[in-house]
Design a protein around this motif. Structure first.
Motif, PDB file in Angstrom:
ATOM      1  N   GLU A 518    -111.603 -24.765 -42.028  1.00 51.02           N
ATOM      2  CA  GLU A 518    -111.954 -26.008 -41.329  1.00 51.02           C
ATOM      3  C   GLU A 518    -113.307 -26.533 -41.790  1.00 51.02           C
ATOM      4  O   GLU A 518    -113.490 -27.751 -41.968  1.00 51.02           O
ATOM      5  CB  GLU A 518    -111.960 -25.765 -39.819  1.00 51.02           C
ATOM      6  CG  GLU A 518    -110.588 -25.496 -39.225  1.00 51.02           C
ATOM      7  CD  GLU A 518    -110.675 -25.228 -37.728  1.00 51.02           C
ATOM      8  OE1 GLU A 518    -111.635 -25.698 -37.084  1.00 51.02           O
ATOM      9  OE2 GLU A 518    -109.776 -24.545 -37.199  1.00 51.02           O
ATOM     10  N   TYR A 542    -104.463 -27.003 -39.721  1.00 50.33           N
ATOM     11  CA  TYR A 542    -104.378 -26.868 -38.263  1.00 50.33           C
ATOM     12  C   TYR A 542    -102.987 -26.392 -37.843  1.00 50.33           C
ATOM     13  O   TYR A 542    -102.845 -25.558 -36.937  1.00 50.33           O
ATOM     14  CB  TYR A 542    -104.667 -28.208 -37.591  1.00 50.33           C
ATOM     15  CG  TYR A 542    -106.131 -28.564 -37.509  1.00 50.33           C
ATOM     16  CD1 TYR A 542    -107.088 -27.621 -37.168  1.00 50.33           C
ATOM     17  CD2 TYR A 542    -106.562 -29.872 -37.752  1.00 50.33           C
ATOM     18  CE1 TYR A 542    -108.432 -27.949 -37.078  1.00 50.33           C
ATOM     19  CE2 TYR A 542    -107.910 -30.225 -37.656  1.00 50.33           C
ATOM     20  CZ  TYR A 542    -108.839 -29.254 -37.322  1.00 50.33           C
ATOM     21  OH  TYR A 542    -110.159 -29.585 -37.221  1.00 50.33           O
ATOM     22  N   LYS A 552    -104.502 -25.676 -31.438  1.00 54.01           N
ATOM     23  CA  LYS A 552    -104.812 -26.412 -32.668  1.00 54.01           C
ATOM     24  C   LYS A 552    -103.769 -27.484 -32.985  1.00 54.01           C
ATOM     25  O   LYS A 552    -103.983 -28.323 -33.859  1.00 54.01           O
ATOM     26  CB  LYS A 552    -104.914 -25.451 -33.855  1.00 54.01           C
ATOM     27  CG  LYS A 552    -106.070 -24.457 -33.760  1.00 54.01           C
ATOM     28  CD  LYS A 552    -107.415 -25.171 -33.858  1.00 54.01           C
ATOM     29  CE  LYS A 552    -108.559 -24.185 -33.823  1.00 54.01           C
ATOM     30  NZ  LYS A 552    -109.881 -24.836 -33.970  1.00 54.01           N
TER      31      LYS A 552
END
Length: 685
Positions: A518, A542, A552
């Motif tokens: 991320e 995600y 997520k």
């Protein structure tokens, strides 16, 4: 005696060596130990050589070796162009890309200014003997390229081929149409070489090379190359004979040629649009590019930045001509590319610059001198005509293509040679006003600046890309941990390159380090905030993470929604969004996004399959059947969609059709567990 000393000056010899290396290495150089093996590697090399040439030019100037002076209009135009390009870069939406170019093209403003500097160095230093030598070296490059092209046409393919072109003849240029464009540029020069010799063996050699060039151009199946080749040969003839005609005959023949060319191009365009394919794709890209042009008409978006902005106006029908997931980073028309990169003012000045250079060449053609060219030490008219014909041919061919490193370098070398023919053939040694120590300091500072520029602009990108290549190799060998280390090193050397951050992010996600993944994607998006592809890649990370952290999923949805907001007409994004929604059982979003995907791309079998399963889960069997029928039509090799069709038939009681669809599914994958389970269920009935 003084002129002889100037000709033998070591700096002159080094300068000639460098432009000969540029002409020889740029089309032939391939780096197999980096990701960007063709275009970007050539750019990093040629920029280094051009800047070294400029350094030698500066050193010669500082040591009293004064170059020939460019005509004032040319000097003024080049200065104005550089200032406008700098202003366009300052107002660009992405300064880094505008300066250095994208990773795979590297055609930022630094590269464009390097071409201007190459033109200046050649035009102000080259003489007739060096010009002939340079043109001969350029012609020689056709030998390995054509032979390699024939070998590839016969099936030998030692280089990695990743291309969507109709031909796999990439040679050392990287794509078939680049190969064709470069050989078309060489055709007039090869003809001129054949005309310039009386040696029968040499004439046979040049004739054979011309034939090889034409054959390989045909094998590339590149229309732009054929157009350029025909224009180049036609103009070579016209430039050689027209100067002896009366003025009226010259004008009439020129107008007739322009009218014929314009009509032919329109007919090719009309037929290409009707038949689809590459011409239709270019027409579609041109229309969309014009929509981008108006908001930034005066200064453009900055060099090499089209791929950041084109998704916002992406025409859905383009997918039918060039396939799904293809990034548009060029308008495939040099006029539109210049307008989008630098704006209308720079484009007009660039056109004027080309016109003035060609006018200088025409004036030389109007002065017959072939018979005494050796005594006068000027370039024979046939060579000047060939240079002009090749330059014009490239401009015409690039109405359907764009310049690449090999064609751009040769184009600017030719312009330099044409300009040099109109300048005084003698260099001068003029005492310099600065003290000797000051001149030495200036040269040392120039060397330091050159070293720093080459390290930052050419060597660090090369080093970073070599680590990226190592990462790709490690992934192919099943070692993602080593790949991640290599990608992190690439990021260290080029922290402003989003693709390296993305590679690190995807690899980190593969090894389960979602925090790092991320963070790396956040870095990439910060560098290219308008790139919808980055948001789809973030959404995929995600979605992968959601298998262990369901919260997520909302972030994945948000990333897909942002990608769609940036580029609402790309069906592939809707398809991927629908796939995620289907996997988590979102019966509202899955059919909505899948329907949007097939509305934008009626040939997307994956989207139809997702739509079929979504309708099947909601109980709309008729809609599911229609969707699965389209899915197996466009994606016939996926067992899952045949299974879906069999399932719907079975649920509707049509067991004969269900068994037939199930047979297709098992024929594609005999061990497909869901299909075997359905087969067992149907046997029990």
């Amino acid at each position: 005696m003084q002129q002889r000393e100037i000709v033998d000056h070591p700096l002159r010899k080094w300068q000639e060596t460098i432009w000969l290396l540029l002409a020889f290495l740029t089309p032939l150089f391939v780096n197999l130990w980096v990701e960007q093996q063709f275009e970007a590697s050539k750019i990093w090399l040629l920029r280094t050589l051009i800047w070294l040439l400029v350094l030698l030019w500066f050193a010669g100037w500082m040591t009293n070796l004064r170059p020939k002076s460019l005509p004032t209009p040319l000097k003024t135009l080049i200065v104005i162009l550089i200032l406008i390009l700098a202003l366009s870069t300052a107002f660009s939406t992405n300064h880094f890309i505008a300066i250095f170019g994208t990773l795979d093209r590297a055609n930022g403003v630094l590269t464009q200014i390097s071409y201007f500097l190459l033109f200046i160095c050649v035009a102000t230093h080259i003489d007739a003997t060096s010009s002939r030598r340079l043109l001969q070296v350029a012609i020689v490059t056709a030998v390995p390229i054509t032979l390699f092209g024939l070998a590839q046409a016969a099936g030998w393919q030692p280089l990695p081929v990743i291309t969507d072109a109709r031909s796999d003849i990439i040679t050392t240029l990287g794509r078939a149409n680049f190969t064709g464009a470069y050989l078309a540029l060489l055709l007039p020069l090869t003809f001129a070489a054949a005309q310039s010799t009386t040696n029968k063996l040499q004439q046979f050699g040049y004739g054979s090379l011309i034939l090889l060039e034409l054959i390989v151009i045909a094998f590339t199946q590149a229309r732009a190359a054929w157009i350029a080749a025909i224009v180049g040969i036609g103009l070579l003839w016209w430039f050689q004979v027209a100067p002896r005609w009366p003025a009226k005959a010259r004008w009439l023949s020129a107008l007739a040629g322009i009218a014929t060319l314009g009509t032919t191009l329109l007919l090719i365009l009309q037929r290409g649009i009707a038949n689809g394919g590459s011409i239709a794709a270019r027409w579609t890209i041109w229309q969309a590019s014009l929509r981008l042009l108006w908001p930034r008409l005066w200064l453009g978006y900055g060099a090499d930045t089209l791929e950041l902005h084109f998704p916002s106006v992406y025409p859905p029908q383009l997918v039918y001509y060039q396939g799904r997931g293809v990034v548009v980073d060029r308008a495939h028309n040099w006029l539109l590319d210049w307008l989008l990169n630098y704006g209308i003012v720079a484009t007009l000045f660039f056109i004027i610059l080309i016109f003035l250079v060609l006018r200088l060449g025409w004036r030389q053609l109007a002065e017959p001198k072939d018979g005494i060219s050796q005594q006068l030490e000027v370039l024979p008219n046939r060579w000047v005509a060939a240079c002009m014909a090749a330059a014009c041919a490239q401009l015409v061919g690039n109405l359907f293509l764009f310049e690449v490193a090999a064609t751009a370098v040769l184009f600017w070398l030719l312009l330099g040679i044409i300009t040099a023919t109109s300048l005084s053939p003698d260099l001068q040694t003029v005492p310099f006003a600065l003290p000797h120590r000051a001149r030495q300091v200036a040269v040392v500072l120039g060397c330091l600046l050159f070293s720093w520029a080459v390290w930052q602009s050419n060597l660090r990108p090369l080093l970073a890309d070599s680590y990226s290549w190592r990462g790709t190799q490690a992934l192919s060998q099943g070692n993602p941990s080593a790949a991640l280390i290599a990608y992190e090193t690439a990021v260290h050397h080029q922290p402003h390159r989003a693709p390296y951050h993305v590679a690190a992010a995807l690899t980190a996600a593969q090894v389960g380090n979602f925090v790092q993944a991320e963070a790396a994607m956040a870095e990439a998006i910060a560098l290219r905030p308008t790139d919808p592809v980055l948001y789809t890649q973030l959404a995929a990370i995600y979605a992968q993470e959601a298998t262990v952290a369901p919260e997520k999923t909302d972030l994945a949805y948000g990333a897909y929604e942002q990608a769609i907001a940036l580029a609402p007409t790309i069906g592939l994004t809707h398809q991927q969004f629908a796939d995620l929604a289907l996997r988590i059982g979102d019966e509202a979003t899955a059919p909505q996004q899948a329907q949007q995907a097939v509305d934008l791309d009626a040939t997307d079998g994956m989207a139809y399959g997702i739509l079929g399963w979504a309708h099947s889960q909601s109980g709309d069997l008729a809609a599911a059947q229609t969707a699965f029928e389209q899915a197996v039509k466009w994606q016939p090799n996926l067992a899952d969609f045949h299974l879906g069709l069999a399932t719907v038939y079975a649920q509707q009681g049509d067991f004969a059709a269900a068994r037939e669809a199930l047979q297709h599914s098992l024929a594609l994958d005999a061990a497909y567990a869901p299909a075997l389970a359905l087969q067992l269920q149907m046997q029990e009935k």
